[in-house]
Design a protein around this motif. Structure first.
Motif, PDB file in Angstrom:
ATOM      1  N   PHE A  34       0.833  -1.190   0.000  1.00 51.12           N
ATOM      2  CA  PHE A  34       0.000   0.000   0.000  1.00 51.12           C
ATOM      3  C   PHE A  34       0.881   1.259   0.000  1.00 51.12           C
ATOM      4  O   PHE A  34       2.013   1.244   0.487  1.00 51.12           O
ATOM      5  CB  PHE A  34      -0.877   0.051   1.271  1.00 51.12           C
ATOM      6  N   TYR A  36       0.100   5.230   1.345  1.00 52.59           N
ATOM      7  CA  TYR A  36      -0.809   6.167   1.983  1.00 52.59           C
ATOM      8  C   TYR A  36      -0.187   7.558   1.923  1.00 52.59           C
ATOM      9  O   TYR A  36       1.037   7.715   1.935  1.00 52.59           O
ATOM     10  CB  TYR A  36      -1.055   5.796   3.444  1.00 52.59           C
ATOM     11  N   GLN A  38      -0.327  11.503   3.774  1.00 56.52           N
ATOM     12  CA  GLN A  38      -0.756  12.273   4.945  1.00 56.52           C
ATOM     13  C   GLN A  38      -0.506  13.749   4.669  1.00 56.52           C
ATOM     14  O   GLN A  38       0.650  14.194   4.644  1.00 56.52           O
ATOM     15  CB  GLN A  38      -0.017  11.820   6.195  1.00 56.52           C
ATOM     16  N   LEU A  44      -4.178   9.663   7.636  1.00 61.47           N
ATOM     17  CA  LEU A  44      -3.663   9.043   6.412  1.00 61.47           C
ATOM     18  C   LEU A  44      -4.808   8.679   5.475  1.00 61.47           C
ATOM     19  O   LEU A  44      -5.903   8.320   5.906  1.00 61.47           O
ATOM     20  CB  LEU A  44      -2.872   7.780   6.750  1.00 61.47           C
ATOM     21  N   PHE A  90       3.581   7.351   2.856  1.00 60.52           N
ATOM     22  CA  PHE A  90       3.961   6.162   3.608  1.00 60.52           C
ATOM     23  C   PHE A  90       3.696   4.908   2.780  1.00 60.52           C
ATOM     24  O   PHE A  90       2.587   4.712   2.279  1.00 60.52           O
ATOM     25  CB  PHE A  90       3.170   6.066   4.909  1.00 60.52           C
ATOM     26  N   CYS A  94       1.518  -5.817   4.338  1.00 58.11           N
ATOM     27  CA  CYS A  94       0.946  -6.800   5.258  1.00 58.11           C
ATOM     28  C   CYS A  94       0.881  -8.149   4.563  1.00 58.11           C
ATOM     29  O   CYS A  94       0.945  -8.238   3.335  1.00 58.11           O
ATOM     30  CB  CYS A  94      -0.418  -6.378   5.779  1.00 58.11           C
ATOM     31  N   ILE A 100      -1.088  -4.240   9.311  1.00 59.23           N
ATOM     32  CA  ILE A 100      -0.424  -3.455   8.282  1.00 59.23           C
ATOM     33  C   ILE A 100       0.737  -2.700   8.922  1.00 59.23           C
ATOM     34  O   ILE A 100       0.555  -1.982   9.901  1.00 59.23           O
ATOM     35  CB  ILE A 100      -1.429  -2.497   7.615  1.00 59.23           C
ATOM     36  N   PHE A 102       3.835   0.040   8.545  1.00 61.87           N
ATOM     37  CA  PHE A 102       4.180   1.231   7.779  1.00 61.87           C
ATOM     38  C   PHE A 102       5.678   1.517   7.813  1.00 61.87           C
ATOM     39  O   PHE A 102       6.371   1.209   8.793  1.00 61.87           O
ATOM     40  CB  PHE A 102       3.447   2.457   8.353  1.00 61.87           C
ATOM     41  N   GLY A 103       6.160   2.141   6.732  1.00 57.86           N
ATOM     42  CA  GLY A 103       7.506   2.668   6.704  1.00 57.86           C
ATOM     43  C   GLY A 103       7.566   3.996   7.441  1.00 57.86           C
ATOM     44  O   GLY A 103       6.552   4.489   7.949  1.00 57.86           O
ATOM     45  N   LYS A 104       8.774   4.586   7.477  1.00 61.78           N
ATOM     46  CA  LYS A 104       8.964   5.824   8.237  1.00 61.78           C
ATOM     47  C   LYS A 104       8.490   7.062   7.486  1.00 61.78           C
ATOM     48  O   LYS A 104       8.417   8.141   8.071  1.00 61.78           O
ATOM     49  CB  LYS A 104      10.437   5.988   8.621  1.00 61.78           C
TER      50      LYS A 104
END
Lengths: 112, 115
Positions: A34, A36, A38, A44, A90, A94, A100, A102-104
Motif C-alpha cells: 500500500f 498512503y 498524509q 492518512l 507512507f 501486510c 499493516i 508502515f515505513g517511516k
C-alpha cells in the motif's frame, strides 16, 4: 516478520517535474502493498494498493506504483507533480489478514 | 457519511498519569486499529479490535490497553505515562478481518503531549 524501508526521508522536486518515491519491503511470504498519503494536520489516506494481478497499480491523484517481486520494491511515481502534492507519503505492507506495517515516510517538497 | 472521528484532538498530561482516547469508526465498519505516530516517524501498530476483542497486538507494553464497545467504537488507554508516549495516536477503521484486509480509513488523530 515483514518490514518496510523508505530510502528517502525527504524528496524535493520542482513543480510539473516527475517524481519517484522509493519503497522496499522485506518478507519471506507473499504480501499486500500500500501507499498512503498524509497531508499536514490530517490522518492518512489510501493512495493505491497492490493485492494481486497486474504489477502496475494506478491510484488517486495521478499516482501509480509498480510491484517488483524480484527486487522486493513498490516504488511510487507521478509524471508531473503539483504544489498540492506536498505531503508525507507512507509505504505499507501486510501478509494476508495480518497487521499493516508502515515505513517511516517520505516528505515530498514541491518547489515552485 | 461521517468518517472516523477521534477525541480529544489535543491533550497534555504529566508523567505517571493515565489517558483515555476515543474513536468512532466510519459508518458500517466493525474493526478498529490503533497506531502511534511519533514525530517524524511512520505509524506504529498498537493493536486491533474486532467483535469487542483484541485480535492482534504490536510490540507495545501492557500499559497500553483498549476496548471496543458493541457499537464498534473504541478506546485506547495508556497508564503510567512516560515522556516517550508523546505522539499522535491514530485510529483506523475497516470492514471485517478477511484476506486481503479491508482498506483502512484513518481519523485525524489525538495529539498527546506528556510533560
Amino acid at each position: 516478520a515483514q518490514s518496510v524501508t523508505q530510502l528517502d526521508s525527504q524528496v524535493p522536486v520542482f513543480e510539473e517535474a516527475p517524481v519517484e518515491l522509493r519503497c522496499n519491503y522485506s518478507s519471506s511470504v507473499s504480501v499486500y502493498l500500500f501507499w498512503y498519503v498524509q497531508y499536514p494536520n490530517q490522518g492518512l489516506q489510501l493512495l493505491l494498493k497492490y493485492l494481486s494481478g497486474s504489477t502496475l497499480v494506478k491510484g488517486i491523484n495521478g499516482f501509480e506504483a509498480e510491484f517488483n517481486k524480484s527486487q522486493t520494491s513498490f516504488h511510487l511515481r507521478k509524471p508531473s507533480v503539483h504544489i498540492s502534492d506536498t505531503a508525507e507519503y507512507f509505504c505499507a505492507v501486510c501478509h494476508r489478514d495480518d497487521k499493516i506495517i508502515f515505513g517511516k515516510g517520505t516528505r515530498l517538497h514541491i518547489l515552485p | 457519511d461521517a468518517g472516523v472521528t477521534q477525541s480529544p484532538t489535543h491533550l497534555i498530561k504529566t508523567r505517571g498519569q493515565q489517558v483515555t482516547l476515543r474513536c468512532s469508526p466510519k459508518s458500517g465498519h466493525d474493526t478498529v486499529s490503533w497506531y502511534q505516530q511519533a514525530l517524524g516517524q511512520g505509524p506504529q501498530f498498537i493493536f486491533q479490535y474486532y467483535e469487542e476483542e483484541e485480535r492482534q497486538r504490536g510490540n507495545f507494553p501492557d500499559r497500553f490497553s483498549g476496548h471496543q464497545f458493541p457499537n464498534y467504537s473504541s478506546e485506547l488507554n495508556v497508564n503510567a505515562l512516560l515522556l516517550g508516549d508523546s505522539a499522535l495516536y491514530l485510529c483506523a477503521s475497516s470492514l471485517g478481518t478477511g484476506d486481503p484486509p479491508g482498506e483502512l480509513f484513518f481519523g485525524e488523530g489525538s495529539r498527546l503531549t506528556v510533560l
